[in-house]
Scaffold this active site. Structure first.
Site, PDB file in Angstrom:
ATOM      1  N   GLY A   1     -15.889 -78.423  62.106  1.00 19.20           N
ATOM      2  CA  GLY A   1     -15.300 -79.416  61.219  1.00 19.20           C
ATOM      3  C   GLY A   1     -15.038 -80.717  61.943  1.00 19.20           C
TER       4      GLY A   1
ATOM      5  N   ASN B   1      -0.551 -82.678  68.583  1.00 18.88           N
ATOM      6  CA  ASN B   1      -0.938 -84.061  68.315  1.00 18.88           C
ATOM      7  C   ASN B   1       0.190 -85.060  68.526  1.00 18.88           C
ATOM      8  OD1 ASN B   1      -3.344 -82.899  67.589  1.00 18.88           O
ATOM      9  ND2 ASN B   1      -3.557 -84.043  65.677  1.00 18.88           N
TER      10      ASN B   1
ATOM     11  N   TYR C   1      15.712-114.355  50.448  1.00 14.66           N
ATOM     12  CA  TYR C   1      14.806-114.582  49.310  1.00 14.66           C
ATOM     13  C   TYR C   1      14.802-116.071  48.986  1.00 14.66           C
ATOM     14  CZ  TYR C   1      12.101-113.290  45.204  1.00 14.66           C
ATOM     15  OH  TYR C   1      11.096-113.166  44.280  1.00 14.66           O
TER      16      TYR C   1
ATOM     17  N   GLU D   1      -5.312 -89.479  57.166  1.00 17.97           N
ATOM     18  CA  GLU D   1      -4.764 -88.130  57.311  1.00 17.97           C
ATOM     19  C   GLU D   1      -5.315 -87.211  56.221  1.00 17.97           C
ATOM     20  OE1 GLU D   1      -2.017 -85.795  59.637  1.00 17.97           O
ATOM     21  OE2 GLU D   1      -2.558 -87.900  59.832  1.00 17.97           O
TER      22      GLU D   1
ATOM     23  N   LYS E   1       4.568 -86.964  58.308  1.00 25.41           N
ATOM     24  CA  LYS E   1       3.879 -87.692  59.385  1.00 25.41           C
ATOM     25  C   LYS E   1       4.611 -88.998  59.674  1.00 25.41           C
ATOM     26  CE  LYS E   1       0.393 -87.790  62.260  1.00 25.41           C
ATOM     27  NZ  LYS E   1      -0.994 -87.494  61.903  1.00 25.41           N
TER      28      LYS E   1
END
Length: 762
Positions: A197, A319, A40, A137, A95
């Site tokens: 769809g 997927n 920082y 999503e 996900k």
């Protein structure tokens, strides 16, 4: 598991011990004030100034290049519909978890509180500087199409709506291979699509790019065939609308070559399937129930080439075969978008991979002797470790060739090495083990089932289909605990101390006595021993009344080991019994032996331990690379503790020339390839990744695995018993529920292996 119990377990999983499924962890040192001053103020100013001068340096100095946003407004969540952004967050976190474990991509999930398309787009554009990519999503159609189109056009980072394109990419790879098997060409086939769809549109769009003709496609929604006179259709649906009168789905499938289902379960009958053309291709991808049941389809038509969205049938359109690796490749070349060329590259890479020889690890995971390209294998399996090194590079190359890559890759070998390193500790092996067990569940005795945690483990083993538990212990206590857990399945409970078991107890005692009557054991001794649960449980396995046994939760290891060694013979050809622990480390699975039994093994013992551990590794599809570790390196000490290791290695080199083994060697050299190559280039381990360590004594092995487990939270499976004639495995005292479930899966696999070996000898 009843519905309420399952609901409670799911809620507890997400709530404890820390709410949610993902967290942010530091990647830099932060122990000292100096570290913090660099992290920082004032040190952080330097990278800020560099990025101000050259915005591309944001990829050099920040995490942007490996950070994806998973973004939703919660309007089309899984099968739950429009449940709102807050309610969608668990799915988005999930996900993110998949991104991390399959391709090592970090994720922030972002839930946006608007249904307005323009507001959504502007919100994403405003936060886009934070991210290297955007995964959209669970956004309802038709808004999802416009949102994705605009963001792809207006942002300079990769954007993809996985609900649309994920299924399209995976099923397109499957279609390429299915057409080849069917002996048909894309331009000739007639295709019926049930569903209209976003996923169905995206799939059909990609099929057209593969060569399927639009005029050969009929698309149906819940109200029937899409026709051009229907004003309710969207512009995208209108592409597949037809002129003329409507026909029903059962009429449309007559003579059709391909049926694509992205609609609802059980809408296709066996009679409809029978009317399709020869070698019909049926992708029934509705979840959880396909448009036609897999078993019904293959029983109805032997020539059907079938895929579903389910993991319990061949050819799962999943997927996870796509999005982690597509984004991996896109991020690694700093692509400005995910274009059609990149999607098609993923499609072709997956299709080609399915024709390659399958790694043994994948065969092991699915209990196959040899998976190969054919009706039941047209797309790769999610367990395939090659996916990241095949799909990601294909996508990266397509990005470069199509002109959207800002950071082209030049050294592809180094890139593949980097991808392999990203595989890391994601418990893939645990998933492989449980999946393997599920393929052929065996009866497993839980010898301490009247302990709550043991019963919890048995419940999971039963409900996940890993094995068939046999609950041994105090029957009243087990029944009370089952009620407390909501474990209402009808599971066999055996209490050796009740009157009903006297006949079996006597039979076991006589059987045991007959084998030990000349070794100082009387019938009375045998009768007393059989009242002890571990002796009784071992006899159940010996007598074939159970296939495997797990025990040891409540008693010390030596106490539990004794009856096993007394009652159960060694495996044929085994001269000793030993144990290995499989550690899920950041470098992948590591086998450590002997971690529980051999206190001070001789050179001969070390040879046998090494050979047994190598066989154990191969049982899980892993080719062992074995380091025989010591405090000494290749003769640097003449002490007996080092020389016995050296003697064992010399024997293995002579008698097992194909085994990759070497030593004696110190652990740091064994695990550091650069150090090993520099100092000991002559070693058989040079240039290889060690995955198995054989220790010179029990002290070093046991201490090492427990240090790894406790200090670094490395998951451990074991100790895995080696050299026993029957599948018996002993927990460490106080093992966790997860450890006991994993050991039960190991016991099932052990039983499968022993059964297979017995059948081959028969």
């Amino acid at each position: 598991m009843n519905k309420e119990t399952k609901r409670r377990e799911a809620l507890l999983y997400h709530a404890e011990p820390t709410p949610g499924k993902i967290q942010v962890v530091p990647t830099k040192k932060y122990a000292t004030q100096r570290d913090l001053s660099l992290a920082y103020s004032p040190g952080v100013a330097e990278p800020c100034l560099e990025i101000e001068k050259n915005i591309e340096d944001v990829y050099k100095y920040t995490a942007k290049g490996n950070l994806v946003a998973v973004i939703s407004n919660g309007t089309a969540v899984l099968g739950l519909g429009d449940i709102g952004p807050e309610a969608s967050k668990p799915v988005m976190e999930g996900k993110g978890l998949l991104f991390k474990i399959f391709s090592d991509i970090d994720v922030f999930d972002i839930e946006i509180g608007t249904k307005d398309v323009e507001e959504f787009i502007q919100t994403v554009k405003n936060i886009a500087p934070t991210f290297g990519g955007i995964n959209l999503e669970d956004i309802k159609a038709p808004e999802s199409f416009e949102i994705e189109r605009r963001l792809v056009e207006e942002l300079d980072i990769p954007v993809m709506h996985d609900d649309q394109h994920g299924t399209a990419i995976i099923s397109s790879a499957a279609l390429i291979n299915a057409l080849e098997l069917a002996g048909k060409k894309a331009e000739d086939v007639r295709v019926i699509v049930s569903g209209a769809g976003s996923a169905a549109i995206a799939c059909t769009d990609l099929y057209v790019l593969l060569g399927v003709k639009v005029e050969n496609i009929l698309m149906f929604n819940s109200k029937g065939l899409l026709t051009k006179d229907n004003p309710a259709l969207s512009e995208l649906q209108m592409k597949y609308a037809v002129d003329g009168s409507k026909i029903e789905l059962d009429e449309a499938v007559k003579g059709a070559d391909v049926f694509i289902g992205l609609s609802s379960g059980n809408i296709m009958s066996a009679e409809m399937l029978l009317t399709m053309a020869d070698n019909p291709i049926v992708f029934a991808m509705a979840n959880p129930n396909p448009e036609i049941d897999y078993n019904l389809a293959v029983e109805t038509r032997k020539d059907v080439i079938m895929a579903t969205g389910r993991s319990d049938f061949p050819n799962q359109v999943n997927n996870v075969l796509g999005f982690p690796y597509i984004f991996r490749g896109a991020l690694d070349v700093r692509a400005t978008k995910i274009n059609e060329e990149m999607k098609m590259a993923a499609v072709k890479a997956l299709a080609v991979l399915a024709k390659e020889p399958v790694p043994e690890q994948v065969n092991v995971a699915y209990g196959a002797t040899k998976l190969g390209f054919g009706q039941e294998y047209i797309i790769p399996k999610p367990f395939d470790p090659r996916l990241i090194t095949v799909v990601a590079p294909a996508v990266a190359k397509a990005a470069m060739e199509s002109g959207v890559a800002k950071n082209p890759i030049t050294d592809w070998a180094a890139y593949e090495d980097m991808l392999l390193e990203r595989m890391g500790n994601d418990n893939k092996m645990v998933r492989l083990i449980t999946n393997r067990a599920k393929l052929n569940p065996k009866r497993v005795v839980f010898a301490e089932a009247d302990h709550l945690n043991v019963l919890k483990a048995a419940q999971i083993v039963f409900e996940d289909g890993i094995g068939i538990p046999v609950l041994l212990g105090n029957k009243e206590i087990i029944l009370e605990l089952k009620e407390e857990l909501g474990f209402d399945a009808d599971i066999e409970i055996i209490d050796p101390k009740i009157k009903e078991e006297e006949q079996r107890l006597e039979r076991f005692a006589k059987s045991y006595w007959s084998t030990r009557e000349r070794r100082g054991i009387s019938l009375l001794d045998a009768q007393k021993l059989m009242r002890e649960r571990n002796y009784f449980a071992a006899m159940m396995v010996n007598e074939g009344e159970a296939d495997a046994l797990v025990t040891g939760y409540s008693r010390s290891y030596p106490t539990v080991l004794k009856p096993m060694l007394q009652l159960i013979d060694k495996a044929q050809g085994a001269s000793l019994v030993a144990t290995a622990n499989m550690m899920m480390t950041a470098r992948g699975p590591m086998f450590l032996s002997d971690t529980a039994i051999s206190i001070n093994p001789s050179a001969e013992d070390l040879i046998n331990i090494a050979v047994m551990t190598a066989k154990t590794a191969k049982m899980f599809g892993i080719e062992p690379v074995i380091a025989m570790v010591s405090y000494s390196n290749f003769g640097s000490s003449t002490n007996q503790n080092a020389s016995k290791v050296r003697e064992a290695v010399a024997f293995l080199h002579k008698n097992y020339p194909d085994m990759i083994v070497d030593g004696e060697i110190q652990a740091d050299f064994a695990l550091n390839p650069e150090m090993l190559q520099e100092k000991f280039p002559f070693s058989k381990l040079a240039g290889k990744k060690v995955n198995t360590l054989i220790f010179p004594n029990l002290d070093s092995a046991n201490i090492t695995y427990k240090l790894l487990k406790e200090l670094y939270k490395v998951n451990s499976i074991g100790p895995i018993m080696m050299g026993m004639g029957k599948p018996v495995h002993i927990f460490q005292l106080g093992a966790s529920v997860e450890e006991m479930v994993n050991m039960a899966a190991i016991a099932v696999i052990d039983a499968q292996e022993k059964e297979s070996k017995k059948n081959k000898l028969a």
